[in-house]
Design an enzyme around this catalytic site. Structure first.
Site, short mmCIF file in Angstrom:
data_model
loop_
_atom_site.label_atom_id
_atom_site.label_comp_id
_atom_site.label_asym_id
_atom_site.label_seq_id
_atom_site.Cartn_x
_atom_site.Cartn_y
_atom_site.Cartn_z
N CYS A 1 0.83 -1.20 0.00
CA CYS A 1 0.00 0.00 0.00
C CYS A 1 0.87 1.26 0.00
O CYS A 1 1.47 1.60 -1.01
CB CYS A 1 -0.99 -0.03 1.17
SG CYS A 1 -2.37 1.13 0.99
N GLU B 1 -0.88 -8.52 5.18
CA GLU B 1 -0.64 -8.67 6.62
C GLU B 1 -1.93 -8.60 7.43
O GLU B 1 -1.93 -8.94 8.63
CB GLU B 1 0.34 -7.59 7.11
CG GLU B 1 -0.23 -6.19 7.25
CD GLU B 1 -0.33 -5.40 5.95
OE1 GLU B 1 -0.60 -4.19 6.02
OE2 GLU B 1 -0.12 -6.00 4.88
N HIS C 1 -3.24 -5.30 1.42
CA HIS C 1 -2.62 -5.57 2.72
C HIS C 1 -2.64 -7.06 3.07
O HIS C 1 -3.51 -7.52 3.82
CB HIS C 1 -3.38 -4.82 3.83
CG HIS C 1 -3.22 -3.34 3.81
ND1 HIS C 1 -2.29 -2.68 4.59
CD2 HIS C 1 -3.88 -2.38 3.11
CE1 HIS C 1 -2.38 -1.38 4.37
NE2 HIS C 1 -3.33 -1.18 3.47
#
Length: 249
Positions: free
Chosen positions: A78, A204, A202
């Site tokens: 991002c 994560e 994302h």
């Protein structure tokens, strides 16, 4: 193996947790000299302008550019994608400093504001071939950038349909939003170029650690002659997908 995570702002804790789940130590990076302690670096998502101001305050940009230049693996998610891009459009007045190295043009908030954040299934043939698992990945897009143009040396890893109002706006500026006859236009959201990996979404914030595993396999690829100075992933520690981090309400 130690992987640095730029810890100025944004989702650095989530990346460190994901690295732990695949058996790798994540090291918070806030000062230039700390980069000497790690084999690779993740630049997380967050507010890109704020991150750039903090990086400038801590004099990190020269060290980050050198880290990229010498061939150590760097992954930007991002806001981190924006950092790595050679060119960024749609920035705030005055712009922001970039690390560069990734031959692409990024639009800072291509998919819109926080209220326009979304999740979608993304086809990931390269990642699935290397890491196994399903052929798609649940992408979490939060005020996400989009990659408008890439150079010939850049490998496209994932695309998503571009909202009609977005590609109508950018068509006059770029020509690379994929437009096959009779099909919808797409925007690039994940790329790889040499030692650089970048995603507009994302990973994560999901249970799926395949992107982290894919990145970790890049650590020994650029400098195989230095393999003795770093530890390979243990086959006894396979990726786990059992820790939910992000769930849609």
């Amino acid at each position: 193996m130690a992987v640095g995570v730029l810890a100025l702002q944004g989702s650095f804790n989530e990346h460190i947790a994901a690295l732990k789940r695949v058996g790798v130590k994540g090291v918070e990076i806030r000062k230039p000299e700390q980069l000497q302690m790690v084999n690779a670096l993740i630049i997380p998502g967050g507010e890109s302008t704020s991150m750039a101001k903090l990086a400038e305050y801590h004099n990190l940009f020269p060290a980050l550019r050198e880290f990229v230049k010498i061939g150590k693996p760097v992954w930007g998610t991002c806001a981190g994608l924006i950092f790595l891009a050679d060119k960024a459009t749609g920035q705030k007045i005055g712009g922001q400093e970039l690390v560069g190295g990734l031959n692409c043009t990024v639009h800072r908030n291509f998919f819109g504001s926080q209220l326009q954040s979304f999740e979608t299934e993304i086809s990931i043939p390269e990642i699935a071939a290397k890491e196994g698992g399903p052929p798609s990945f649940r992408g979490v897009f939060i005020r996400a950038p989009g990659i408008l143009e890439v150079g010939p040396e850049v490998q496209v890893l994932a695309e998503v349909p571009a909202p009609p109002e977005k590609y109508a706006k950018f068509d006059s500026d770029v020509e690379s939003l994929e437009d096959n006859a009779g099909s919808e236009k797409k925007v690039i959201v994940a790329v790889k170029q040499g030692n650089l990996l970048a995603t507009a979404f994302h990973p994560e914030l999901t249970q799926d650690t395949r992107w982290h595993s894919y990145f970790l396999k890049m650590v020994n690829e650029p400098n195989k002659e230095e393999a003795s100075s770093s530890t390979s992933l243990s086959s006894e520690d396979p990726p786990k997908y059992d820790l939910p981090v992000y769930q849609q309400g």
